[in-house]
Design a protein around this motif. Sequence first.
Motif, PDB file in Angstrom:
ATOM      1  N   THR A   5      41.952  35.752  40.124  1.00 25.50           N
ATOM      2  CA  THR A   5      40.672  35.495  39.049  1.00 25.50           C
ATOM      3  C   THR A   5      39.980  36.413  39.071  1.00 25.50           C
ATOM      4  O   THR A   5      39.246  36.994  38.091  1.00 25.50           O
ATOM      5  N   ALA A   6      39.291  36.960  40.140  1.00 23.44           N
ATOM      6  CA  ALA A   6      38.357  38.142  40.454  1.00 23.44           C
ATOM      7  C   ALA A   6      38.776  39.320  39.781  1.00 23.44           C
ATOM      8  O   ALA A   6      38.088  39.992  39.126  1.00 23.44           O
ATOM      9  N   ALA A   7      40.016  39.827  40.071  1.00 24.69           N
ATOM     10  CA  ALA A   7      40.585  40.844  39.463  1.00 24.69           C
ATOM     11  C   ALA A   7      40.797  40.773  37.975  1.00 24.69           C
ATOM     12  O   ALA A   7      40.536  41.952  37.412  1.00 24.69           O
ATOM     13  N   THR A   8      41.146  39.698  37.417  1.00 26.05           N
ATOM     14  CA  THR A   8      41.393  39.450  36.129  1.00 26.05           C
ATOM     15  C   THR A   8      39.931  39.606  35.221  1.00 26.05           C
ATOM     16  O   THR A   8      39.536  40.324  34.467  1.00 26.05           O
ATOM     17  N   SER A   9      38.717  39.080  36.161  1.00 26.94           N
ATOM     18  CA  SER A   9      37.546  39.015  35.634  1.00 26.94           C
ATOM     19  C   SER A   9      36.927  40.589  35.378  1.00 26.94           C
ATOM     20  O   SER A   9      36.143  40.983  34.839  1.00 26.94           O
ATOM     21  N   LEU A  10      37.226  41.256  36.644  1.00 23.77           N
ATOM     22  CA  LEU A  10      36.706  42.608  36.986  1.00 23.77           C
ATOM     23  C   LEU A  10      37.262  43.370  35.807  1.00 23.77           C
ATOM     24  O   LEU A  10      36.626  44.449  35.343  1.00 23.77           O
ATOM     25  N   SER A  11      38.600  43.242  35.352  1.00 31.39           N
ATOM     26  CA  SER A  11      39.264  44.215  34.396  1.00 31.39           C
ATOM     27  C   SER A  11      38.735  43.864  32.922  1.00 31.39           C
ATOM     28  O   SER A  11      38.949  44.715  32.199  1.00 31.39           O
ATOM     29  N   THR A  12      38.189  42.561  32.871  1.00 29.95           N
ATOM     30  CA  THR A  12      37.420  42.503  31.675  1.00 29.95           C
ATOM     31  C   THR A  12      36.413  43.328  31.154  1.00 29.95           C
ATOM     32  O   THR A  12      36.097  43.766  30.170  1.00 29.95           O
ATOM     33  N   PHE A  13      35.685  43.806  32.297  1.00 29.52           N
ATOM     34  CA  PHE A  13      34.645  44.780  32.089  1.00 29.52           C
ATOM     35  C   PHE A  13      35.169  46.162  31.612  1.00 29.52           C
ATOM     36  O   PHE A  13      34.536  46.716  30.790  1.00 29.52           O
ATOM     37  N   ASP A  14      36.410  46.602  32.039  1.00 26.39           N
ATOM     38  CA  ASP A  14      36.976  47.695  31.704  1.00 26.39           C
ATOM     39  C   ASP A  14      37.599  47.492  30.251  1.00 26.39           C
ATOM     40  O   ASP A  14      37.335  48.485  29.307  1.00 26.39           O
ATOM     41  N   ASN A  15      37.646  46.484  29.768  1.00 24.15           N
ATOM     42  CA  ASN A  15      38.416  46.245  28.376  1.00 24.15           C
ATOM     43  C   ASN A  15      37.113  46.121  27.430  1.00 24.15           C
ATOM     44  O   ASN A  15      37.390  46.301  26.044  1.00 24.15           O
ATOM     45  N   PHE A  16      36.017  45.780  27.777  1.00 21.54           N
ATOM     46  CA  PHE A  16      34.794  45.805  27.035  1.00 21.54           C
ATOM     47  C   PHE A  16      34.475  47.016  26.682  1.00 21.54           C
ATOM     48  O   PHE A  16      33.961  48.208  27.374  1.00 21.54           O
ATOM     49  N   SER A  17      34.511  47.224  25.302  1.00 19.13           N
ATOM     50  CA  SER A  17      34.276  48.700  24.650  1.00 19.13           C
ATOM     51  C   SER A  17      32.960  48.647  23.770  1.00 19.13           C
ATOM     52  O   SER A  17      33.099  49.341  22.750  1.00 19.13           O
ATOM     53  N   LEU A  39      30.169  39.284  28.553  1.00 18.67           N
ATOM     54  CA  LEU A  39      29.728  39.791  29.882  1.00 18.67           C
ATOM     55  C   LEU A  39      29.395  38.933  31.052  1.00 18.67           C
ATOM     56  O   LEU A  39      29.590  38.852  32.173  1.00 18.67           O
ATOM     57  N   ILE A  40      28.294  37.884  30.457  1.00 14.88           N
ATOM     58  CA  ILE A  40      28.024  36.848  31.339  1.00 14.88           C
ATOM     59  C   ILE A  40      29.272  36.024  32.222  1.00 14.88           C
ATOM     60  O   ILE A  40      29.498  35.884  33.237  1.00 14.88           O
ATOM     61  N   PHE A  41      30.223  35.600  31.091  1.00 16.15           N
ATOM     62  CA  PHE A  41      31.411  34.825  31.599  1.00 16.15           C
ATOM     63  C   PHE A  41      32.431  35.776  32.422  1.00 16.15           C
ATOM     64  O   PHE A  41      32.841  35.274  33.470  1.00 16.15           O
ATOM     65  N   ALA A  42      32.222  37.048  32.167  1.00 17.14           N
ATOM     66  CA  ALA A  42      33.305  37.766  33.266  1.00 17.14           C
ATOM     67  C   ALA A  42      32.473  38.142  34.576  1.00 17.14           C
ATOM     68  O   ALA A  42      33.144  38.037  35.518  1.00 17.14           O
ATOM     69  N   ALA A  43      31.146  38.263  34.557  1.00 15.75           N
ATOM     70  CA  ALA A  43      30.471  38.248  35.791  1.00 15.75           C
ATOM     71  C   ALA A  43      30.598  36.797  36.557  1.00 15.75           C
ATOM     72  O   ALA A  43      30.907  36.740  37.735  1.00 15.75           O
ATOM     73  N   VAL A  44      30.516  35.812  35.712  1.00 12.76           N
ATOM     74  CA  VAL A  44      30.699  34.334  36.695  1.00 12.76           C
ATOM     75  C   VAL A  44      32.097  34.358  37.083  1.00 12.76           C
ATOM     76  O   VAL A  44      32.125  33.666  38.211  1.00 12.76           O
ATOM     77  N   GLY A  45      33.061  34.653  36.425  1.00 12.61           N
ATOM     78  CA  GLY A  45      34.513  34.644  36.653  1.00 12.61           C
ATOM     79  C   GLY A  45      34.734  35.549  38.039  1.00 12.61           C
ATOM     80  O   GLY A  45      35.389  35.079  39.096  1.00 12.61           O
ATOM     81  N   SER A  46      34.125  36.657  38.174  1.00 15.27           N
ATOM     82  CA  SER A  46      34.444  37.625  39.259  1.00 15.27           C
ATOM     83  C   SER A  46      33.539  36.989  40.453  1.00 15.27           C
ATOM     84  O   SER A  46      34.137  37.064  41.404  1.00 15.27           O
ATOM     85  N   ILE A  47      32.368  36.239  40.443  1.00 11.03           N
ATOM     86  CA  ILE A  47      31.806  35.863  41.448  1.00 11.03           C
ATOM     87  C   ILE A  47      32.466  34.636  42.082  1.00 11.03           C
ATOM     88  O   ILE A  47      32.532  34.534  43.219  1.00 11.03           O
TER      89      ILE A  47
END
Length: 84
Positions: A5-17, A39-47
């Motif tokens: 879950t953390a890795a997938t959420s962190l990868s969403t930051f890379d996908n956000f262009s 971005l907020i949901f990606a951060a919550v998922g990473s945390i």
Amino acid sequence: VGALTAATSLSTFDNFSGDWDAIYGTGNYLEIILSYTYLIFAAVGSISGLHTVLVFSLVTMYGRTAIGISGSQEYEFFLQACSS
């Protein structure tokens, strides 16, 4: 599961262009709100994923320490009680 879950959420930051200058330049408020929401949901998922990994690691260490202190008879009793 937490690490995935953390890795997938962190990868969403890379996908956000999102090009913020272009997003704010158009004045499209829906796109601005959706970008921040993404971005907020990606951060919550990473945390949340990192928290899950930390809690699982601590519970595993605690369980092994608690079982290891008393001896092997209690460990066997614990395993038998969990299997039934």
